[in-house]
Motif scaffolding. Structure first.
Motif, PDB file in Angstrom:
ATOM      1  N   ARG A  73       0.821  -1.218   0.000  1.00  0.00           N
ATOM      2  CA  ARG A  73       0.000   0.000   0.000  1.00  0.00           C
ATOM      3  C   ARG A  73       0.856   1.270   0.000  1.00  0.00           C
ATOM      4  O   ARG A  73       0.335   2.375   0.145  1.00  0.00           O
ATOM      5  CB  ARG A  73      -0.920   0.004   1.215  1.00  0.00           C
ATOM      6  N   GLY A  74       2.174   1.122  -0.167  1.00  0.00           N
ATOM      7  CA  GLY A  74       3.022   2.302  -0.318  1.00  0.00           C
ATOM      8  C   GLY A  74       3.634   2.842   0.953  1.00  0.00           C
ATOM      9  O   GLY A  74       4.236   3.922   0.938  1.00  0.00           O
ATOM     10  N   ILE A  75       3.523   2.128   2.077  1.00  0.00           N
ATOM     11  CA  ILE A  75       4.150   2.558   3.332  1.00  0.00           C
ATOM     12  C   ILE A  75       5.575   2.038   3.365  1.00  0.00           C
ATOM     13  O   ILE A  75       5.810   0.834   3.238  1.00  0.00           O
ATOM     14  CB  ILE A  75       3.372   2.033   4.557  1.00  0.00           C
ATOM     15  N   ASN A  76       6.535   2.941   3.550  1.00  0.00           N
ATOM     16  CA  ASN A  76       7.940   2.546   3.541  1.00  0.00           C
ATOM     17  C   ASN A  76       8.614   2.737   4.895  1.00  0.00           C
ATOM     18  O   ASN A  76       9.697   2.238   5.129  1.00  0.00           O
ATOM     19  CB  ASN A  76       8.700   3.354   2.476  1.00  0.00           C
ATOM     20  N   SER A  77       7.973   3.474   5.786  1.00  0.00           N
ATOM     21  CA  SER A  77       8.567   3.806   7.075  1.00  0.00           C
ATOM     22  C   SER A  77       8.285   2.726   8.117  1.00  0.00           C
ATOM     23  O   SER A  77       7.132   2.347   8.332  1.00  0.00           O
ATOM     24  CB  SER A  77       8.006   5.147   7.570  1.00  0.00           C
ATOM     25  N   ASN A  78       9.336   2.259   8.767  1.00  0.00           N
ATOM     26  CA  ASN A  78       9.151   1.280   9.843  1.00  0.00           C
ATOM     27  C   ASN A  78       8.404   1.889  11.012  1.00  0.00           C
ATOM     28  O   ASN A  78       7.673   1.200  11.728  1.00  0.00           O
ATOM     29  CB  ASN A  78      10.501   0.732  10.302  1.00  0.00           C
ATOM     30  N   TRP A  79       8.589   3.181  11.227  1.00  0.00           N
ATOM     31  CA  TRP A  79       7.842   3.858  12.296  1.00  0.00           C
ATOM     32  C   TRP A  79       6.351   3.760  12.020  1.00  0.00           C
ATOM     33  O   TRP A  79       5.560   3.503  12.926  1.00  0.00           O
ATOM     34  CB  TRP A  79       8.270   5.318  12.386  1.00  0.00           C
ATOM     35  N   ASP A  80       5.955   3.985  10.759  1.00  0.00           N
ATOM     36  CA  ASP A  80       4.538   3.884  10.400  1.00  0.00           C
ATOM     37  C   ASP A  80       4.034   2.447  10.524  1.00  0.00           C
ATOM     38  O   ASP A  80       2.898   2.210  10.925  1.00  0.00           O
ATOM     39  CB  ASP A  80       4.307   4.381   8.970  1.00  0.00           C
ATOM     40  N   MET A  81       4.896   1.483  10.163  1.00  0.00           N
ATOM     41  CA  MET A  81       4.509   0.074  10.272  1.00  0.00           C
ATOM     42  C   MET A  81       4.206  -0.289  11.726  1.00  0.00           C
ATOM     43  O   MET A  81       3.213  -0.970  12.017  1.00  0.00           O
ATOM     44  CB  MET A  81       5.632  -0.821   9.750  1.00  0.00           C
ATOM     45  N   GLY A 244      14.649   6.118   4.283  1.00  0.00           N
ATOM     46  CA  GLY A 244      13.761   6.278   5.423  1.00  0.00           C
ATOM     47  C   GLY A 244      14.468   6.080   6.748  1.00  0.00           C
ATOM     48  O   GLY A 244      13.847   6.187   7.809  1.00  0.00           O
ATOM     49  N   ARG A 245      15.769   5.785   6.713  1.00  0.00           N
ATOM     50  CA  ARG A 245      16.552   5.668   7.944  1.00  0.00           C
ATOM     51  C   ARG A 245      16.925   7.051   8.468  1.00  0.00           C
ATOM     52  O   ARG A 245      17.229   7.952   7.690  1.00  0.00           O
ATOM     53  CB  ARG A 245      17.862   4.923   7.683  1.00  0.00           C
ATOM     54  N   PRO A 246      16.974   7.231   9.803  1.00  0.00           N
ATOM     55  CA  PRO A 246      17.553   8.457  10.353  1.00  0.00           C
ATOM     56  C   PRO A 246      19.053   8.535  10.012  1.00  0.00           C
ATOM     57  O   PRO A 246      19.658   7.559   9.570  1.00  0.00           O
ATOM     58  CB  PRO A 246      17.334   8.304  11.860  1.00  0.00           C
ATOM     59  N   THR A 247      19.636   9.685  10.238  1.00  0.00           N
ATOM     60  CA  THR A 247      21.021   9.922   9.817  1.00  0.00           C
ATOM     61  C   THR A 247      22.001   8.946  10.455  1.00  0.00           C
ATOM     62  O   THR A 247      22.838   8.353   9.770  1.00  0.00           O
ATOM     63  CB  THR A 247      21.424  11.369  10.147  1.00  0.00           C
TER      64      THR A 247
END
Length: 378
Positions: A73-81, A244-247
Motif C-alpha cells: 500500500r506504499g508505506i515505507n517507514s518502519n515507524w509507520d509500520m 527512510g533511515r535516520p542519519t
C-alpha cells in the motif's frame, strides 16, 4: 541521459530484515511490557534470544502477511509500520473493553493517546479483559476491506475505530502523541542503550537493549558494492541517497562497510531531514516516502532550502537525467511523481516475487540486485 543516481538503502544496499525484526519487537514491547499495555508482563524481556526474535516476528506480522500488505500500500517507514500494527491491536482491546464497560472504554479513543492513557488501558484490561490476546492475523483482512494507500492508511485507523468501537475520532494520524511514542520505542530497539539518547534525547525506558545497528546485513558483498559505486563515480555520475533511515542509522553502517565515501555528502538525505522539514512545514506532512521529498532533496542537495523542495513543481523538466534505485512501491511512486526514471531491485521483502508488480507498473528497469546497474548504465 542520466546524470544523477539516487539510492534507497534498505532492500538495495542493506537487508531490511533487522529493521523488520526491530519493528516486530517494538510492537511486542508496546503490547506486553508492563511499561505499556502489559497484556502479559512476564512475556517481555529487553534482551530476547535470536530464536525468540524469529518467533515474535512470525507472530506479530502473521508470517509477514502484515508487512506485505503495508508495503504494497506504499508505506515505507518502519515507524509507520509499528504505529499501524500497534494501534490496530489497541483498538481491538478497546473493542473488547467496551463489551464489558460500555462507552467509557470507547471514549478513551476520543483524544490523544499518551502513556497515561496506556496505563489506564492496562488497569482496565486487568479488571475487565484479563484474557485478551491480539489477533495478529485479523489486521490484513480488516485493512483489505478498504482501499487506503500511503499516509491514508494511518487515517484509516479512525474508520476501524468507528466500525469496531462505535466512536467518531480523528486521533489516529501521523501527527499524534502515540505515533511519536511508537517512533521512540522503535529507536530504542534499533539503536540500543548506548546510542539511543543521541537520537531521541533520552535513555531507553527499559534498559538492556543492545540494538541492531552493529548487526547489519549487506545485500551484496561489500567489496562488490564498493566496486560498483567506484565505477559509477568514474563514469561521471553524481551519487546520492534518499532513505527512510535516520542519519545515524544511515552513516554508521555504510561507513563501516566503506561505501559512504562514494556518495556526495550534500546528497545523503535521511528521515532526520524529513522530520526537520515536517516541523518547518507541518501543512505538507507527511513527507516520508512515497512522498518525493527525500529524492527531490537529494536531487537539489542538502544546502537547498526546504521551502524550495516542498514547493518544487512536479514532474521536473529534466526527469530523464535522474535515476532512482529502490526496492519498494513507495520508491517507485516517489520516482513517478518526480518524473524521473526508476530501477527496481528484487532484493526487498518480497524478493523475486516483486517482479510481476514492477512489470505491471512498468518500472523502467528491473534488476536482480543493485549490481545490475552496470548492465544498463554503459
Amino acid at each position: 541521459m542520466i546524470k544523477t543516481i539516487l539510492f534507497d538503502v534498505d532492500g538495495v544496499m542493506l537487508s531490511e530484515e533487522r529493521y523488520f525484526d526491530a519493528s516486530a519487537l517494538t510492537v511486542w514491547e508496546l503490547l506486553y511490557s508492563p511499561q505499556y499495555l502489559g497484556l502479559k508482563s512476564d512475556a517481555f524481556t529487553p534482551a530476547p534470544q535470536e530464536t525468540d526474535i524469529r518467533r515474535i516476528r512470525e507472530e506479530v506480522f502473521a508470517r509477514d502477511e502484515v508487512l506485505d500488505l503495508i508495503k504494497a500500500r506504499g508505506i515505507n517507514s518502519n515507524w509507520d509500520m509499528v504505529y499501524l500494527t500497534f494501534s490496530y491491536h489497541l483498538i481491538r482491546l478497546v473493542e473488547e473493553l467496551k463489551s464489558q464497560m460500555g462507552e467509557k472504554a470507547a471514549s478513551l479513543l476520543g483524544g490523544q493517546i499518551d502513556r497515561e492513557k496506556l496505563a489506564q488501558l492496562r488497569v482496565w484490561k486487568e479488571a475487565y479483559a484479563p484474557g485478551f490476546a491480539p489477533d495478529y492475523a485479523a489486521f490484513t483482512p480488516d485493512f483489505a476491506k478498504g482501499t487506503a494507500q500511503k499516509a491514508e492508511m494511518l487515517l484509516y485507523l479512525n474508520q476501524i475505530a468507528k466500525e469496531r468501537c462505535g466512536i467518531e475520532t480523528d486521533t489516529f494520524s501521523r501527527n499524534s502523541v502515540l505515533w511519536e511514542l511508537c517512533q521512540e520505542t522503535f529507536q530504542e530497539w534499533y539503536l540500543g542503550d548506548e546510542r539511543v539518547a543521541a537520537s531521541i534525547g533520552r535513555d531507553t525506558m527499559q534498559p538492556g537493549k543492545k540494538g541492531f545497528l552493529a548487526d547489519e546485513i549487506p545485500i551484496v558483498p561489500p567489496a562488490e558494492l564498493i566496486e560498483l559505486l567506484r565505477t559509477l563515480k568514474e563514469k561521471g555520475y553524481t551519487l546520492g541517497i534518499g532513505t527512510g533511515r535516520p542519519t545515524i542509522e544511515t552513516h554508521v553502517p555504510l561507513n563501516e562497510l566503506k561505501v559512504l565515501e562514494w556518495f556526495d555528502p550534500d546528497r545523503i538525505v535521511t528521515a532526520s531531514h524529513v522530520l526537520q522539514a515536517e516541523e518547518e512545514y507541518p501543512e505538507h506532512a507527511p513527507l516520508s516516502k512515497p512522498h518525493p521529498f527525500s529524492y527531490v532533496k537529494g536531487m537539489l542537495g542538502l544546502s537547498a532550502p526546504n521551502s524550495g523542495v516542498v514547493n518544487i513543481p512536479l514532474p521536473i523538466a529534466n526527469g530523464e537525467e535522474v535515476l532512482i534505485v529502490g526496492d519498494s512501491m513507495a520508491d517507485f511512486l516517489a520516482a513517478r511523481s518526480i518524473g524521473c526514471q526508476f530501477a527496481a531491485t528484487l532484493t526487498g521483502l518480497s524478493g523475486q516475487e516483486a517482479r510481476s508488480k514492477f512489470e505491471e507498473v512498468k518500472a523502467d528497469y528491473i534488476l536482480d540486485d543493485v549490481r545490475g546497474l552496470l548492465s544498463i548504465l554503459k
